[in-house]
Design an enzyme around this catalytic site. Structure first.
Site, short mmCIF file in Angstrom:
data_model
loop_
_atom_site.label_atom_id
_atom_site.label_comp_id
_atom_site.label_asym_id
_atom_site.label_seq_id
_atom_site.Cartn_x
_atom_site.Cartn_y
_atom_site.Cartn_z
N TYR A 35 -13.77 8.15 -12.26
CA TYR A 35 -13.42 6.94 -11.49
C TYR A 35 -13.84 5.69 -12.27
CZ TYR A 35 -13.97 3.39 -7.79
OH TYR A 35 -13.93 2.23 -7.04
N SER A 64 -15.15 -2.24 -11.18
CA SER A 64 -16.30 -1.67 -10.47
C SER A 64 -17.52 -1.59 -11.38
CB SER A 64 -15.93 -0.27 -9.98
OG SER A 64 -17.08 0.42 -9.56
N ASP A 112 0.88 -1.17 0.00
CA ASP A 112 0.00 0.00 0.00
C ASP A 112 0.92 1.22 0.00
OD1 ASP A 112 -3.27 0.22 0.87
OD2 ASP A 112 -2.11 2.06 1.03
N ILE A 113 0.31 2.40 -0.07
CA ILE A 113 1.12 3.62 -0.07
C ILE A 113 1.44 4.08 1.35
CG2 ILE A 113 -0.78 5.30 -0.12
CD1 ILE A 113 0.80 6.73 -2.39
N GLY A 129 -5.30 -1.44 -4.95
CA GLY A 129 -4.86 -0.09 -4.58
C GLY A 129 -5.37 0.94 -5.56
N ARG A 158 -30.39 0.79 -2.42
CA ARG A 158 -29.61 0.31 -3.56
C ARG A 158 -28.84 -0.96 -3.20
NH1 ARG A 158 -24.07 1.60 -4.97
NH2 ARG A 158 -23.66 1.02 -7.13
N LYS A 164 -11.69 2.50 -14.44
CA LYS A 164 -11.96 1.05 -14.40
C LYS A 164 -12.09 0.51 -15.84
CE LYS A 164 -12.10 0.80 -9.86
NZ LYS A 164 -10.94 0.25 -9.13
N1 LIG Z 1 -15.76 -0.97 -1.63
C1 LIG Z 1 -16.50 -1.20 -2.72
O1 LIG Z 1 -17.72 -1.39 -2.64
C2 LIG Z 1 -15.85 -1.23 -4.07
C3 LIG Z 1 -16.67 -1.30 -5.21
C4 LIG Z 1 -16.07 -1.37 -6.47
C5 LIG Z 1 -14.69 -1.39 -6.57
N2 LIG Z 1 -13.92 -1.29 -5.45
C6 LIG Z 1 -12.47 -1.27 -5.62
O2 LIG Z 1 -11.86 -2.10 -4.62
C7 LIG Z 1 -10.58 -1.54 -4.28
C8 LIG Z 1 -10.48 -1.37 -2.76
O3 LIG Z 1 -11.53 -0.52 -2.32
P1 LIG Z 1 -11.77 -0.19 -0.77
O4 LIG Z 1 -13.23 0.00 -0.61
O5 LIG Z 1 -11.05 -1.18 0.08
O6 LIG Z 1 -11.11 1.25 -0.68
P2 LIG Z 1 -10.02 1.83 0.36
O7 LIG Z 1 -9.92 3.29 0.07
O8 LIG Z 1 -10.35 1.40 1.75
O9 LIG Z 1 -8.69 1.11 -0.10
C9 LIG Z 1 -7.89 1.56 -1.16
C10 LIG Z 1 -6.42 1.46 -0.75
O10 LIG Z 1 -5.62 1.90 -1.86
C11 LIG Z 1 -4.52 2.62 -1.32
N3 LIG Z 1 -3.95 3.54 -2.31
C12 LIG Z 1 -4.44 4.74 -2.73
N4 LIG Z 1 -3.60 5.31 -3.59
C13 LIG Z 1 -2.55 4.46 -3.74
C14 LIG Z 1 -1.35 4.51 -4.50
N5 LIG Z 1 -1.05 5.56 -5.28
N6 LIG Z 1 -0.49 3.47 -4.40
C15 LIG Z 1 -0.77 2.40 -3.60
N7 LIG Z 1 -1.89 2.32 -2.85
C16 LIG Z 1 -2.76 3.32 -2.93
C17 LIG Z 1 -5.10 3.38 -0.13
O11 LIG Z 1 -4.09 3.78 0.79
C18 LIG Z 1 -6.08 2.36 0.45
O12 LIG Z 1 -5.50 1.60 1.50
C19 LIG Z 1 -10.43 -0.24 -5.08
O13 LIG Z 1 -9.71 -0.50 -6.25
C20 LIG Z 1 -11.87 0.11 -5.42
O14 LIG Z 1 -11.96 0.88 -6.60
C21 LIG Z 1 -14.48 -1.20 -4.21
#
Ligand SMILES: NC(=O)c1ccc[n+]([C@@H]2O[C@H](COP(=O)([O-])OP(=O)(O)OC[C@H]3O[C@@H](n4cnc5c(N)ncnc54)[C@H](O)[C@@H]3O)[C@@H](O)[C@H]2O)c1
Length: 280
Positions: free
Chosen positions: A135, A110, A32-33, A71, A172, A139
């Protein structure tokens, strides 16, 4: 399997994936970052990396078999804000996966890649892209990267179009819910299915009101078990009724479909932060 790499490991979804992924391979590299993610599971190692920086990602994927790429910047925002983490980040993952000889990318895509379709269209995995935001556009870009790298370079990818993986607090989500257990099953199947080529699958539980069709992704063997109907009565009673004239209510993308382009949508979504703590 020798080594799996997980990006976005500090995030909410990543927190639920770390333990099961650490049991699927001899070693899990969580990334992660952020500076660190605290205690680690057996077989797990943490490596800080910015997905937007190829100099971080190339060594991260060295000797890995599969990368599970979660990420990202997780909200709508100005294009410039998403460009590094979501667009360039996806390119870096696919290119580094190819250069390092990985077998497959498993990607958190997504519903927002197709979020402008109305919900009364029971969309399959093969409908043309119809993003609802920058966003969602990122994707779409990553899905097309996956298609390109499969056709031209033989790198497999599974694109999990997650609908909403969060506690069911709004109408939803009665259709769009993906439970954490079903998320884990989906990621495990995406990793262990022997041959996937380029695949797209919706990340959704076995809800009575699921608005999407996974028939063409049946080869992945994903058979979700949870059903959001258990929450329906209470959620409908405690929220205002849906409005059939509101784009956010009648399109798959929900609030992302109605938000102005470039403006964040997550703040109004009341997502419960139930990030898993180690050994919960
Ligand atoms: N939660 C949902 O319902 C949902 C739905 C569709 C898609 N997603 C996808 O699932 C993934 C995780 O989502 P989440 O809900 O856990 O979100 P989250 O924000 O909790 O997790 C995302 C993580 O990515 C890290 N990140 C951000 N920028 C970064 C970079 N430049 N380099 C490395 N890491 C980086 C963040 O620090 C964070 O820990 C994402 O790709 C999101 O688009 C989630």
């Amino acid at each position: 399997m020798k080594r799996i790499v997980l990006t976005g490991a500090a995030g909410r979804l990543g927190s639920y994936l770390r333990e099961p992924l650490s049991q699927l391979a001899a070693e899990l590299i969580s990334s992660d970052i952020v500076d660190d993610i605290g205690s680690l599971y057996p077989n797990e190692r943490y490596q800080k990396a910015d997905v937007a920086e190829m100099d971080d990602i190339m060594p991260l994927l060295k000797d890995a078999d599969i990368v599970v790429h979660f990420g990202a910047y997780v909200d709508e925002g100005p294009f410039e804000k998403l460009l590094g983490p979501n667009f360039i980040g996806a390119y870096n993952i696919w290119e580094a996966a190819f250069q390092n000889g990985l077998k497959r990318v498993v990607y958190a895509s997504s519903i927002h890649a197709v979020g402008m379709y109305p919900k009364n269209e029971f969309i399959g995995t093969d409908v043309p892209h119809r993003p609802d935001t920058f966003y969602g556009l990122a994707k779409c870009f990553a899905e097309d990267l996956g298609s390109l790298y499969w056709d031209k370079r033989g790198l497999e990818s599974v694109h999990m179009r997650i609908l909403s993986c969060a506690q069911v607090t709004n109408p939803r989500a009665v259709g769009s819910w993906l439970s954490y257990d079903d998320l884990i099953q989906l990621v495990e199947k995406s990793i262990t299915t022997p041959v996937t080529g380029f695949s797209i699958i919706y990340g959704v539980s076995n809800n009575d009101r699921t608005p999407v069709d996974n028939a063409k992704a049946s080869h992945l063997g994903y058979r979700p078990k949870d059903n959001a109907e258990q929450f329906a009565k209470e959620v409908y009673a405690s929220n205002p009724p849906l409005n059939s004239l509101d784009v956010g209510d009648y399109c798959h993308g929900g609030p992302f479909a109605s938000i102005e382009l470039g403006h964040g949508a997550m703040a109004g979504m009341n997502i419960v932060n139930d990030t898993k703590k180690i050994r919960d």
